[in-house]
Design an enzyme around this catalytic site. Structure first.
Site, short mmCIF file in Angstrom:
data_model
loop_
_atom_site.label_atom_id
_atom_site.label_comp_id
_atom_site.label_asym_id
_atom_site.label_seq_id
_atom_site.Cartn_x
_atom_site.Cartn_y
_atom_site.Cartn_z
CB THR A 210 42.91 -24.13 -47.72
OG1 THR A 210 41.89 -25.13 -47.69
CG2 THR A 210 42.65 -23.13 -46.61
CG ASN A 211 38.44 -24.52 -50.56
OD1 ASN A 211 37.61 -25.02 -49.81
ND2 ASN A 211 39.22 -25.26 -51.34
N PRO A 212 37.11 -22.19 -48.05
CG PRO A 212 35.65 -20.39 -48.16
CD PRO A 212 36.52 -21.24 -49.01
#
Ligand code: PMT
Length: 401
Positions: A210-212
């Site tokens: 995923t990513n922030p």
């Protein structure tokens, strides 16, 4: 705050312990730019003083229709006439009964009966009173008259018991009020599909890529669209945020799920705003069982491209993308604008610590298909959302787009 600025809000306060929370609501409304006229029943004054509201709103507080200082003494429907909306909080069982039967012998019910403005009720009472069929019947009649009801919530009641009957929190009442006030806005009868958050691409049942992205930017766009009267659909990847009131929320997890939900939502849409940080790659073969670290020293992941949702979503609607870039911001954003056939792209430099992922503010440059470049200063994400929607409205009102 857009949506509240310049509005006249009449706040009817009734006699319940939740009246103390309405002081916070009055304060938030005033800070948001509304002029707040407070009316209090006699019972309300047992719980909180008129002076509190007068201090918070800077306006005279009406406690008695026959008080010579009250606008109601001059013209008994004065506040009903100036109101952009009337909020009754806490709306006690007694007040609901009075409103349902059209009584008008004290300032709150008088003003509700006389107004043509939207009325928002925030019920609060003991759980038994809330469950009583009389209360349910009264509320059903008020809903039929077009009143909006927010809450009550479940939780600890003044009796010490748990149950339904707690007044909704001031932020939720405020959120609902903005939704009600925005109904005739410049996006009324327009359907706007928005995406938010970072998709999750599973490696196994307990791990994912995923990513922030926090979802804040996309949620702000959906909220702003709602505040301007749009039918907003929010397709969002996992986040801790609660979808705004009045927005159709569609939770998804992966890029694939997001694409399916966006495709379904796009029927009849006037615009798509993709603020989601969609994973560009996903594991080719996610494991069906948890990978045991004891049995392996390392893993070589084989990844494949996810669908490009925005590029694939072509049709008779306005397409807005975001570009999250760590270098060559304007060049990369322009390339994406063209490659994905967008009307507009919001370029954010994600190397800045005060904007981009997970912050409350964002610094974007808007680039459109006509070559116009608009550099926005650092703004709260809700304001960035409005600036983007200003441009969407511009496209929607332009002939031949
Ligand atoms: O959620 P927050 O914490 O508030 O953070 C906001 C944000 C930084 C995530 C947001 O402002 C933002 O920049 N979103 C886009 C991030 C991104 O994925 O950019 P991109 O340059 O990789 O993609 C360009 C556009 O194509 C984006 O609109 C993206 O949604 C879309 N896209 C990308 C990949 C893909 N497979 N499908 C897509 O539709």
């Amino acid at each position: 705050m857009r949506g509240l600025e310049g509005k006249n809000i009449v706040l009817g306060v009734c006699g319940g312990i939740a009246a103390y929370k309405v002081a916070d609501l009055a304060s938030k409304l005033t800070q948001g730019g509304a002029t707040v006229y407070v009316l209090m029943t006699r019972a309300a004054q047992e719980f909180i003083t008129p002076l509190t509201f007068r201090s918070l709103t800077g306006q005279p507080v009406t406690t008695d229709m026959f008080d010579a200082q009250s606008p109601l003494a001059v013209q008994h429907v004065a506040l009903a006439g100036v109101a952009d909306a009337v909020v009754v909080a806490p709306a006690t069982a007694n007040t609901l009964a009075r409103l349902a039967t059209g009584m008008a012998d004290e300032p709150v019910s008088l003003t509700v009966l006389a107004t043509t403005a939207p009325v928002l009720l925030a019920p609060a009472m003991d759980g038994g009173m809330w469950e009583d069929p009389t209360t349910k019947g009264n509320l059903a009649r008020l809903r039929e008259r077009g009143f909006t009801v927010v809450g009550p919530a479940h939780g600890r009641l003044a009796s010490g018991k748990e149950g339904w009957g707690r007044m909704e929190e001031p932020v939720a009442i405020l959120d609902t009020l903005r939704y009600v006030l925005g109904r005739d806005g410049d996006l009324a009868s327009k359907k706007i599909v928005v995406t938010a958050g970072g998709t999750q691409e599973p490696l196994d049942p307990v791990r994912h890529l995923t990513n922030p992205s926090s979802g804040k930017m996309g949620f702000a766009v959906a909220e702003a669209a709602r505040d301007r009267g749009a039918q907003a659909v929010l397709v969002y990847a996992p986040t801790h945020l609660t979808p705004p009131v009045g927005v159709k929320a569609v939770p998804v997890r992966t890029a694939q799920e997001m694409q399916e939900a966006v495709d379904l939502s796009l029927s009849g849409a006037h615009a798509l705003v993709m603020a989601a940080a969609v994973a560009d790659f996903r594991p080719v073969k996610p494991e069906t069982q948890k990978v045991k670290k004891e049995y392996t020293q390392g893993i070589l992941l084989e990844l494949e491209r996810t669908p490009d949702i925005l590029k694939a979503a072509q049709g008779d609607f306005i397409r807005v993308g975001f570009a999250a870039e760590s270098q060559e911001l304007l060049k990369n954003a322009t390339d994406k604008l063209r490659a994905k056939s967008l009307h507009l792209i919001a370029a954010n430099d994600i190397t800045a610590t005060d904007s981009g992922f997970a912050t409350d503010a964002n610094r974007c440059t808007l680039l459109d298909r006509e070559g116009v470049v608009e550099e926005l200063p650092l703004l709260p994400k809700l304001e960035v959302a409005h600036r983007i929607l200003d441009r969407v409205v511009g496209y929607l009102t332009r002939p031949g787009i």
